[in-house]
Design a protein around this motif. Structure first.
Motif, PDB file in Angstrom:
ATOM      1  N   SER A 163      -9.122   4.905  12.542  1.00 15.90           N
ATOM      2  CA  SER A 163      -9.883   4.668  11.312  1.00 15.90           C
ATOM      3  C   SER A 163      -8.980   4.368  10.119  1.00 15.90           C
ATOM      4  N   GLU A 164      -7.794   4.962  10.092  1.00 15.39           N
ATOM      5  CA  GLU A 164      -6.859   4.696   8.988  1.00 15.39           C
ATOM      6  C   GLU A 164      -6.413   3.229   9.017  1.00 15.39           C
ATOM      7  N   ALA A 165      -6.143   2.717  10.200  1.00 10.23           N
ATOM      8  CA  ALA A 165      -5.753   1.312  10.333  1.00 10.23           C
ATOM      9  C   ALA A 165      -6.902   0.396   9.919  1.00 10.23           C
ATOM     10  N   GLY A 166      -8.118   0.772  10.302  1.00 12.40           N
ATOM     11  CA  GLY A 166      -9.291   0.001   9.890  1.00 12.40           C
ATOM     12  C   GLY A 166      -9.457   0.003   8.385  1.00 12.40           C
ATOM     13  N   PHE A 167      -9.216   1.162   7.756  1.00 11.83           N
ATOM     14  CA  PHE A 167      -9.303   1.257   6.297  1.00 11.83           C
ATOM     15  C   PHE A 167      -8.270   0.353   5.633  1.00 11.83           C
ATOM     16  N   VAL A 168      -7.035   0.398   6.118  1.00 12.32           N
ATOM     17  CA  VAL A 168      -5.967  -0.427   5.533  1.00 12.32           C
ATOM     18  C   VAL A 168      -6.317  -1.906   5.666  1.00 12.32           C
ATOM     19  N   LEU A 169      -6.793  -2.310   6.834  1.00  8.58           N
ATOM     20  CA  LEU A 169      -7.152  -3.711   7.038  1.00  8.58           C
ATOM     21  C   LEU A 169      -8.332  -4.116   6.159  1.00  8.58           C
ATOM     22  N   ARG A 170      -9.370  -3.274   6.096  1.00  4.26           N
ATOM     23  CA  ARG A 170     -10.541  -3.571   5.260  1.00  4.26           C
ATOM     24  C   ARG A 170     -10.150  -3.665   3.781  1.00  4.26           C
ATOM     25  N   ALA A 171      -9.364  -2.703   3.308  1.00  3.48           N
ATOM     26  CA  ALA A 171      -8.952  -2.698   1.896  1.00  3.48           C
ATOM     27  C   ALA A 171      -8.114  -3.926   1.573  1.00  3.48           C
ATOM     28  N   THR A 172      -7.228  -4.296   2.469  1.00  4.84           N
ATOM     29  CA  THR A 172      -6.373  -5.469   2.253  1.00  4.84           C
ATOM     30  C   THR A 172      -7.202  -6.746   2.238  1.00  4.84           C
ATOM     31  N   MET A 173      -8.131  -6.864   3.179  1.00  5.15           N
ATOM     32  CA  MET A 173      -8.994  -8.048   3.210  1.00  5.15           C
ATOM     33  C   MET A 173      -9.862  -8.122   1.947  1.00  5.15           C
ATOM     34  N   ALA A 174     -10.446  -7.000   1.559  1.00  9.81           N
ATOM     35  CA  ALA A 174     -11.300  -6.984   0.359  1.00  9.81           C
ATOM     36  C   ALA A 174     -10.489  -7.319  -0.889  1.00  9.81           C
ATOM     37  N   GLU A 175      -9.308  -6.739  -1.006  1.00  6.62           N
ATOM     38  CA  GLU A 175      -8.441  -6.994  -2.173  1.00  6.62           C
ATOM     39  C   GLU A 175      -8.031  -8.462  -2.232  1.00  6.62           C
TER      40      GLU A 175
END
Length: 181
Positions: A163-175
């Motif tokens: 889930s941490e990796a998913g969060f990092v990827l989601r946050a990076t894509m959104a940013e």
């Protein structure tokens, strides 16, 4: 062909253009670099968008055979089969000539992976393989790196790497302004 048909064809072409492609690759590259640096420095705790995250370990592969074993195992997961109908279609993994990028070949259900770039097996890693699996589970009528693809990719990363990796990827894509979903 009348004006309405030309307009409909133009809309269809615009709808399937891959306008997020470079932004998705840039964001994914940033996340891969974050994982690489965490591994090199043996410091897995990172700051992402104001949150302190402990990055999970990303699997790396030694050979095409190990990538094939991994892909087969992912396709066999119950939740994958329940989520995407294409999970029942076998995938072949092969070496790709050149070193620029991995890619997915829809017509043959093949993931082509470059083995080396600058004496480094950069593509023999979980983030790259999950990216290609997200293509496999997609609809051929959607833009290759459109919102539905990005959502599938983030889901795969979050559920399989962590889930941490998913969060990092989601946050990076959104940013990066990338449309998700």
């Amino acid at each position: 062909m009348d004006a309405r048909e030309r307009y409909a064809n133009k809309l269809a072409t615009v709808a399937t253009k891959d306008i997020q492609r470079s932004a998705v690759y840039d964001a994914e590259g940033w996340v891969r670099t974050m994982f690489d640096r965490a591994e090199e420095r043996d410091m897995r705790v990172v700051q992402v968008m104001g949150s302190q995250i402990t990055l999970p370990i990303e699997r790396k592969f030694a050979s095409l055979e190990s990538v094939q074993t991994y892909v087969d195992a992912v396709l066999a997961l119950d939740w994958i089969a329940a989520t995407w109908s294409e999970a029942g279609r076998a995938i072949t993994v092969r070496a790709r000539s050149g070193s620029a990028a991995a890619h997915y070949e829809r017509d043959t259900a093949t993931i082509a992976v470059p083995l080396h770039r600058g004496n480094k097996a950069w593509a023999l890693r979980e983030l790259v393989i999950l990216h290609e699996l997200a293509h496999h589970f997609g609809n051929e009528d959607e833009p290759q790196h459109g919102g539905p693809f990005v959502d599938r990719y983030i889901t795969l990363v979050g559920e399989i790497i962590g889930s941490e990796a998913g969060f990092v990827l989601r946050a990076t894509m959104a940013e990066s302004g990338i449309r998700i979903g």
